[in-house]
Design an enzyme around this catalytic site. Structure first.
Site, PDB file in Angstrom:
ATOM      1  N   LYS A  83     -10.386  -0.395  10.281  1.00  0.00           N
ATOM      2  CA  LYS A  83     -10.647  -1.558   9.427  1.00  0.00           C
ATOM      3  C   LYS A  83     -11.058  -2.767  10.256  1.00  0.00           C
ATOM      4  CE  LYS A  83      -7.085  -0.059   6.121  1.00  0.00           C
ATOM      5  NZ  LYS A  83      -7.781   0.435   4.933  1.00  0.00           N
ATOM      6  N   CYS A 107      -4.774   2.688  -3.523  1.00  0.00           N
ATOM      7  CA  CYS A 107      -3.476   3.110  -2.967  1.00  0.00           C
ATOM      8  C   CYS A 107      -2.404   2.082  -3.250  1.00  0.00           C
ATOM      9  CB  CYS A 107      -3.566   3.387  -1.466  1.00  0.00           C
ATOM     10  SG  CYS A 107      -4.712   4.691  -1.066  1.00  0.00           S
ATOM     11  N   GLN A 118      -4.284  -5.127   6.877  1.00  0.00           N
ATOM     12  CA  GLN A 118      -5.303  -6.049   6.378  1.00  0.00           C
ATOM     13  C   GLN A 118      -5.229  -7.402   7.072  1.00  0.00           C
ATOM     14  OE1 GLN A 118      -7.759  -5.217   4.514  1.00  0.00           O
ATOM     15  NE2 GLN A 118      -7.042  -3.242   3.711  1.00  0.00           N
ATOM     16  N   ASP A 122       3.381  -4.372   7.701  1.00  0.00           N
ATOM     17  CA  ASP A 122       2.126  -3.652   7.560  1.00  0.00           C
ATOM     18  C   ASP A 122       0.995  -4.672   7.704  1.00  0.00           C
ATOM     19  OD1 ASP A 122      -0.185  -2.422   6.756  1.00  0.00           O
ATOM     20  OD2 ASP A 122       0.614  -1.678   4.853  1.00  0.00           O
ATOM     21  N   HIS A 178       0.869  -1.175   0.000  1.00  0.00           N
ATOM     22  CA  HIS A 178       0.000   0.000   0.000  1.00  0.00           C
ATOM     23  C   HIS A 178       0.912   1.234   0.000  1.00  0.00           C
ATOM     24  CE1 HIS A 178      -2.788   2.933   1.839  1.00  0.00           C
ATOM     25  NE2 HIS A 178      -3.775   2.123   1.481  1.00  0.00           N
TER      26      HIS A 178
HETATM   27  C1  PLP Z   1      -2.300  -2.937   3.497  1.00  0.00           C
HETATM   28  C2  PLP Z   1      -2.633  -1.565   3.963  1.00  0.00           C
HETATM   29  N1  PLP Z   1      -1.691  -0.813   4.531  1.00  0.00           N
HETATM   30  C3  PLP Z   1      -1.933   0.420   4.981  1.00  0.00           C
HETATM   31  C4  PLP Z   1      -3.175   0.976   4.855  1.00  0.00           C
HETATM   32  C5  PLP Z   1      -3.368   2.355   5.343  1.00  0.00           C
HETATM   33  O1  PLP Z   1      -4.323   2.399   6.338  1.00  0.00           O
HETATM   34  P1  PLP Z   1      -4.788   3.796   6.931  1.00  0.00           P
HETATM   35  O2  PLP Z   1      -5.363   4.580   5.805  1.00  0.00           O
HETATM   36  O3  PLP Z   1      -5.795   3.446   7.939  1.00  0.00           O
HETATM   37  O4  PLP Z   1      -3.568   4.442   7.490  1.00  0.00           O
HETATM   38  C6  PLP Z   1      -4.196   0.230   4.276  1.00  0.00           C
HETATM   39  C7  PLP Z   1      -5.552   0.787   4.135  1.00  0.00           C
HETATM   40  O5  PLP Z   1      -6.044   1.062   3.075  1.00  0.00           O
HETATM   41  C8  PLP Z   1      -3.921  -1.057   3.817  1.00  0.00           C
HETATM   42  O6  PLP Z   1      -4.871  -1.799   3.252  1.00  0.00           O
END
Ligand code: PLP
Ligand code: PLP
Lengths: 132, 418, 418, 132
Positions: free
Chosen positions: B235, B375, B212, B209, B132
């Site tokens: 999430k 993203c 998910q 990260d 992401h």
């Molecule tokens: C794999 C992953 N990493 C990071 C994020 C970023 O999350 P946030 O927007 O809550 O910071 C997301 C959310 O879209 C994600 O799916």
């Protein structure tokens, strides 16, 4: 369901008017919406302050492509000043379908590229230095 | 394409679960909402909404320094939320759980605080094309600033990490491995445990990260062997504004704080500042304590239902959907075609219809999916598409909602005559 | 000590206001709560609590990229909250309002993003002994990192800024002036408008910490002439997790982003990133959009009541309390003894009783005050005390609550036999 | 109101036992709680593994001072090992009053300083390098 994807919208999408490279274009502007990958190039042939011809090349969603296609039909023959005066509300009204907030950018991509061409820009003011 | 799921656990009582989520009983233009955008954010059960409301209505006060009952109660609730997160992740200590706004802030905290002191010119940061933007841009910018190098490991055609390439890149040396546990674009689950071991063998620090992962499967930071792990509360049934970084004590102790201000200090004079202890050293200013308390309630909810069962439930939906969606002419599904190492994310395109048009048509039928690059622009470039349509599941989704999705795919094709 | 207040506006209907705040009707150990810790955080009216609940129950979805109705509604509510904040501050454009977690994050954003590119070795950062740690430690650390110098302007014995000293320091040259609009420790209001003009005259950039100003008085960023201004939502009826930085477009455009990740980008490739437009360039990851929407509702509430009237109401309470508290033998009041350029913060000590003991005794009577250094350690050092007891007022406080405070001061003295 | 500030607490606060510099101290430890400005120095005279004498010097709230005073009375004559074994619950119980969470640090400051002295520390492990 069909209030948005009316026949004429889909027709413009599938059979875009004034599509393809414009030979002898005097004004060209490329824009894009990276969020959805829409791409749009507008080309104008201006002579004596009038739009003698206009073409676009683009790819993307039905809304952006149909909107651009409809726009090209409209501006042909107009003066440059008339083109510069076209506003967002006019384009949205001309599309004739309800555009939800998230899709407004799609609907206006053609206008943005057209204006960029009409003003002879190479980039939108403020956007030149964005990349880091 | 035949996919089946052999449930290891009792199936979820989805009807009962749905009754806890007020938003799920709403309609859009007269049609019952079908919410399939859970990878973007989840809906909230009344248990979470009520936990937040109770703070506001019963004992709201600023935390940590108040010598009166409201403040003590709110502080206790906030720190109890931290303890719940620590237990959820099997963290060795609550002191290792730092509350942040979201996974993005979490990665930035590590990049600024650990990264700027530890990544040197010429160092290699290994990451993947599945990341992401939130686990990619911070490292890209850090590398640019210090003169380090970012190496992006590719995927195979089913969207699984090229393990051979990853191993080779790690063997060339790496100071940092930044890897997503689970891809939000394709639903791929990476074998983080094995990868982390390989990374540690070459001396790399491992940032995971888990945005998910934590919402959908049990995650055990000790078993994974990560050094840092981040996730977002929104999430996982909690409010936006909640999230956490977990990090090893030894690393966190060494690190300089990230944000400076109230609460993260122990002593301030005009010429110097002493930092507070972990974890508060990293929590400057008034925390989003109500959001954090909401996260605590969400952890309780997920734990009560059981993350194992939630994971199996989501896989059963994917197992149901994949063949039905895949057999529709013109539909391309991206990512793993089997249920192995996978979560409830299904990315696809319909030939001749742009994903934004797909989503608009779905919206007319009250089916909420995401269309765009998620993203994940480097991933989209890799897949050779500008965008995809993505349906993503959670504990409250049903087989009927999968059917609804298939129905609107057919409807979209009809509208566009493709 | 005679202080009076001549109301310019109609008095507040405090009883009606109190009915909006569920927590104010609660009791602690059988006694009605007297909440006098508003400088730490405020209570929330049901209008704010309900605005947040409605998002969760009616149309929750992630903002900005969703092509479906829930997402569009939530996005609209979020951006409308931004517009409300812009109007509240009389900002020239909504694009200048960046949502952050709190004032602390706001100062850090400016320090990291503007400061690290603009403060050079040897530069002078002028600030004051009134600053909250959140508007002091970020500058102290920045100065340390780049080799700049922090100059701390003193106060006089009534807690008012030494204007002569400030002017002299500015005349020596300054790259940055970091100044609190209103002191959370003493209630002093600084003449920011005049000071900002002086600072600009020597070419300094002006950062205003308005955490205690925006909740209590009208603040007009254009009239003030600040370059950046920060505040927290939780001190102004909104939830913790909400807050904003306002900055001039020209500065914000030039600045590098602070946090990197989703939503703040326009295009990402493996080798470069283009930033999104203002204000989103500074909002990485999923915003605390429900908290921000709560802030919007809080702005509505405060505007409806009128910040002018709130300010006068608070002054009338201070005007009532100061002489009554001041006449008690052994009580020392810190800060301005008149109502001029002042807000509803009253800091004091009782001889022979440590502030923590004072607060504990108050707590037994359900009177909530703060005891400690109030994140103002340099100020405490200047005052020559380790800590003070602080009562701070808001729109829902009453004369009766001032009486209760005076009563418990007497009771505390009796317990301690002083 | 008086459940917390009982007479003996106030008595220890106003008339602290074993207060002041201890001549011939073998073990000294200073600690503080910067959040409320409490300061505490514990001094022990250890001989043959036994606490022959103990003094403290401190300033701060009634809870921290009374707790330290009570503690000094208790440890006199104890072995070093016994001192090292005194725990938080014991101190809180010994105080004999309800201590709310926010005040626990006050109540335990004396114990912390005592332990520092008994273990012969110069700083608490982990705290030496905190200042930046
Ligand atoms: C794999 C992953 N990493 C990071 C994020 C970023 O999350 P946030 O927007 O809550 O910071 C997301 C959310 O879209 C994600 O799916
Ligand atoms: C003047 C001042 N500045 C900054 C802050 C920090 O606010 P927050 O903790 O919400 O970041 C406060 C709050 O205590 C304050 O009073």
């Amino acid at each position: 369901m069909d209030d948005m994807y009316r026949d004429y919208i889909l027709d413009h999408y599938k059979n875009p008017r004034n599509f393809g490279e414009l030979e002898g274009a005097t004004h060209t502007y490329h824009d894009s919406n990276p969020l959805c990958g829409d791409e749009m190039t507008m080309q104008l042939k201006i002579d004596d302050g009038h739009v003698r011809d206009v073409h676009f090349v683009g790819k993307g969603c039905a809304i952006s492509q149909a909107s651009a296609s409809i726009l090209t039909e409209e501006v042909k023959g107009k003066t440059l000043d008339e083109v510069k005066a076209i506003d967002r509300d006019h384009v949205l009204a001309n599309l004739g379908i309800p555009i939800s907030p998230a899709r407004v950018k799609c609907a206006l991509l053609g206008l943005k590229a057209l204006k960029g061409a009409a003003w002879g820009l190479t980039a939108w003011p403020g956007e030149e230095v964005k990349a880091k | 394409m035949a996919v089946t799921v052999k449930p290891q656990t009792a199936p979820l009582d989805v009807a009962r679960i749905r009754a806890d989520f007020p938003v799920l009983s709403r309609t859009v233009r007269g049609k019952p909402v079908v919410y399939l955008d859970n990878a973007a954010t989840s809906q909230k059960p009344r248990q979470v909404i009520d936990a937040m409301r109770r703070v506001f209505e019963e004992h709201n006060a600023n935390i940590h320094r108040g010598v009166y009952e409201f403040s003590e109660r709110t502080t206790a609730a906030f720190e109890e939320a931290r303890a719940k997160v620590a237990r959820l992740l099997n963290a060795p200590s609550e002191r290792e759980v730092i509350f942040v706004r979201n996974a993005t802030e979490g990665v930035n905290l590590v990049a600024y605080s650990w990264g700027r002191e530890n990544i040197k010119p010429g160092d290699r940061i290994v990451t993947t094309v599945l990341e992401h933007h939130s686990d990619f841009v911070p490292w890209q910018q850090l590398a640019k600033d210090v003169g380090a190098q970012v190496v992006v490991v590719d995927i195979d055609d089913e969207g699984r990490l090229r393990r051979d390439q990853l191993s080779a890149e790690l063997r060339k040396g790496a100071k940092l491995l930044a890897i997503t546990h689970t891809s939000n674009g394709l639903g791929t689950v990476n074998p983080v445990k094995e990868i982390a071991a390989e990374a540690h063998a070459v001396g790399a620090t491992v940032v995971v990260d888990a945005a998910q992962a934590v919402p959908h499967t049990p995650v055990d930071v000790q078993a994974l062997g990560a050094d840092f792990l981040v996730f977002s509360g929104h999430k996982m049934l909690a409010p936006p504004g909640s999230g956490a970084v977990w990090g090893r004590t030894a690393l966190l102790e060494e690190m300089r704080p990230f944000l400076y201000g109230g609460d993260m200090i122990s002593r301030v004079t005009v010429s110097m500042t002493e930092w507070n202890e972990l974890p508060w050293k990293f929590e400057a200013g008034t925390s989003s304590y109500v959001d954090a308390i909401g996260l605590g309630a969400a952890v309780d909810y997920l734990t009560d239902v059981s993350l194992e069962r939630i994971h199996e439930h989501e896989l059963s939906l994917v197992g149901y959907l994949l063949p039905r969606l895949g057999e529709i002419p013109g539909v391309t599904i991206y990512g793993p075609k089997t249920l192995e190492s996978r979560v409830g994310v299904v990315s696809f395109n319909i030939e001749g219809i742009h994903p934004h048009d797909v989503a608009t048509i779905f919206d007319r039928e009250a089916v909420c999916v995401r269309a765009g690059h998620h993203c994940n622009q480097p991933l989209m470039t890799r897949l050779g598409v500008p965008a995809t349509t993505r349906a993503s599941f959670y504990l409250y989704n049903t087989i009927e909602e999968c059917d609804a999705l298939v129905r609107v795919v057919h409807a979209a094709k009809k509208v566009f005559g493709v």
